[in-house]
Design an enzyme around this catalytic site. Structure first.
Site, PDB file in Angstrom:
ATOM      1  N   PHE A 361       0.823  -1.226   0.000  1.00  0.00           N
ATOM      2  CA  PHE A 361       0.000   0.000   0.000  1.00  0.00           C
ATOM      3  C   PHE A 361       0.856   1.275   0.000  1.00  0.00           C
ATOM      4  O   PHE A 361       0.520   2.255   0.689  1.00  0.00           O
ATOM      5  CB  PHE A 361      -0.962   0.019   1.203  1.00  0.00           C
ATOM      6  CG  PHE A 361      -1.485  -1.323   1.591  1.00  0.00           C
ATOM      7  CD1 PHE A 361      -2.213  -2.073   0.677  1.00  0.00           C
ATOM      8  CD2 PHE A 361      -1.235  -1.863   2.836  1.00  0.00           C
ATOM      9  CE1 PHE A 361      -2.685  -3.337   1.007  1.00  0.00           C
ATOM     10  CE2 PHE A 361      -1.692  -3.121   3.179  1.00  0.00           C
ATOM     11  CZ  PHE A 361      -2.424  -3.871   2.261  1.00  0.00           C
ATOM     12  N   CYS A 362       1.953   1.280  -0.736  1.00  0.00           N
ATOM     13  CA  CYS A 362       2.824   2.473  -0.789  1.00  0.00           C
ATOM     14  C   CYS A 362       3.319   2.870   0.598  1.00  0.00           C
ATOM     15  O   CYS A 362       3.442   4.070   0.897  1.00  0.00           O
ATOM     16  CB  CYS A 362       2.128   3.658  -1.455  1.00  0.00           C
ATOM     17  SG  CYS A 362       1.719   3.387  -3.163  1.00  0.00           S
ATOM     18  N   ALA A 363       3.528   1.880   1.440  1.00  0.00           N
ATOM     19  CA  ALA A 363       4.093   2.169   2.765  1.00  0.00           C
ATOM     20  C   ALA A 363       4.992   0.983   3.123  1.00  0.00           C
ATOM     21  O   ALA A 363       4.777   0.294   4.109  1.00  0.00           O
ATOM     22  CB  ALA A 363       2.977   2.360   3.787  1.00  0.00           C
TER      23      ALA A 363
END
Ligand SMILES: Cc1ncc(COP(=O)(O)O)c(C=O)c1O
Length: 462
Positions: A361-363
């Site tokens: 999730f882009c983290a």
């Protein structure tokens, strides 16, 4: 729009799509599409045209700025609203403009989305406050960082709500702490704006939020717009980030006088339709009452946690107590036993028409931390990925709720998870190494039966 759309499944049946991926993008509000339909016949260039359509479009575009200011409670005498593409662009714009000295520190947290992390790297020393096992910000660690770096802290850059665990950060407490050392605060409200009322508070309030950024496509208006709301004085310093049409007052062969705000920061012809769509979405949410949206989502999130916890083998990352719903939005990341996250997500999509997301999730840093992956494990995976094989990529499955979701949507997910947990699913799935995704053998999506750019629509029979 599209909530009752019946879409094809792996076995050829049609099922009503269940969208549990609102943290990525929400479906459009009917009010937004209706308003855009009414606006488009009058749509024309803004600011430079003299015709009726240009005057009307200019008025709508200008009013859209005011609506977004009202949505976050910003006083437009001291603050400006700058439209751009999305939250990512807005944070990069602030990172370009924000005054940072060589020894400046940006205080952030370990739970940030890449979009509120990477723009600050290289611009300042970034220090990140720890996050507890429950996914809460460790405020003792925040205090330790404030004590350690004091007035070197130029900016506190935090998300309003985590896109991994849904945790809502104590933004006003952080604002107070930031202001006490002469720093300012940026709130990445991409995950907060669709779910909670945002009030930046008066500019002289110690809890005032100096900069807020948000994306329209996460708040029911998918027309490519985001907004940066913040102190006018910040953006009047120096030259605009992009220069050209729309950013100037006077140009001579040797001299330039830049325009005022927001024009100088909205170079070129703006996305008028996107801005109008975003404003209509914001107005619709305000009319609906953000407190009503929150109340519905808090109760649905509690229900989702309760149901998920009852599924054998489910691990929820971050707070999983249904009674702690006030501090979180309806974003829940989990894994199911030892089933690969990408396989679970694929089965949900292909066999039940349930849309979720899987991965990091882009983290990436935060997700691998929550997964408890050690340095060696991470290094192994990185080597593999850089060699083009994403098959072992770490991750989780994420469900994320919107204002329109129902307990039945959660039930559909939970029923499927119970089946997957018993290996009770239809397809034979294989993993595509280049993407890490799972696909069912012998199946090809028939998108053209729903939509095609090149041909007339031929919808499946209902
Ligand atoms: C917390 C957070 N910040 C920033 C972003 C980036 O938003 P956008 O892709 O609209 O720029 C996202 C998107 O998922 C997000 O969840």
């Amino acid at each position: 729009m599209g909530l009752d759309e019946r879409l094809p499944l792996l076995d050829g049946r049609l099922a009503t799509y269940v969208n549990l991926d609102n943290a990525a993008s929400t479906p459009p509000l009917r009010e937004v599409l209706d308003a855009i339909g009414l606006f488009l016949p009058y749509y024309s260039s803004v600011h430079r045209g003299t015709g009726f359509k240009s005057r009307l479009s200019t008025a709508a575009y200008d009013e859209a700025h005011d609506t977004i200011a009202r949505f976050v409670g910003a006083d437009t005498s001291a603050n400006t609203v700058i439209f751009g593409k999305n939250t990512t662009e807005a944070i990069n714009k602030l990172a370009f403009r924000y005054p940072l000295a060589p020894r400046s520190v940006v205080l952030s947290t370990a739970m940030e989305h890449h979009s509120n992390d990477l723009p600050w790297r290289g611009r300042a020393q970034v220090v990140r406050a720890r996050v507890t096992r429950e996914g809460r910000l460790d405020e003792d660690d925040v205090d330790r960082l404030f004590a350690a770096y004091g007035e070197r802290i130029a900016l506190v850059a935090v998300s309003g709500a985590s896109n991994v665990t849904g945790f809502v950060q104590p933004i006003h407490r952080l604002a107070r702490k930031a202001h006490a050392v002469g720093a300012r605060i940026l709130v990445d409200a991409a995950q907060l704006a669709p779910h909670r009322r945002i009030d930046v508070k008066p500019d002289d309030d110690p809890e005032h939020l100096d900069y807020v950024v948000l994306s329209a496509h996460k708040m029911y208006a998918p027309f490519g717009t985001g907004a940066l709301v913040g102190r006018r004085d910040t953006f009047l310093q120096g030259e605009p980030e992009y220069r050209g049409g729309g950013t100037v007052e006077i140009v001579t062969p040797t001299d330039v006088h830049w325009a005022g705000l927001p024009d100088r920061e909205e170079a070129g012809s703006p996305n008028v339709v996107g801005a109008v769509a975003m404003a209509v979405a914001a107005q619709t949410l305000m009319n609906e009452g953000m407190d009503n949206v929150t109340r519905h989502e808090v109760s649905l999130t509690a229900y989702a946690l309760e149901q998920l916890r009852s599924v054998e083998g489910v691990t929820i990352y971050g707070e999983s107590d249904p009674g702690q719903g006030q501090d979180r939005v309806g974003v829940i990341a989990f894994n199911l036993g030892s089933s690969p996250h990408a396989l679970v997500a694929a089965i949900l999509g292909y066999e039940a028409g349930i849309g979720v997301r899987s991965g990091c999730f882009c983290a990436q840093s935060y997700v691998t931390h929550l997964l408890g992956h050690g340095a060696e494990q991470q290094a192994r995976w990185r080597r593999k990925q850089l060699a083009g094989d994403r098959s072992g990529r770490p991750g989780m499955v994420r469900l994320s709720l919107g204002a329109y979701n129902t307990p039945e949507d959660v039930d559909a997910l939970v029923t499927m998870l119970r089946g997957i947990g018993r290996d009770d699913y239809q397809g034979q799935y294989y993993q595509v190494a280049e993407t890490g995704d799972y696909e069912p053998a012998g199946y090809a999506d028939a998108f053209h039966s729903c939509f095609s750019l090149t041909g007339p629509e031929t919808r499946p029979k209902r």
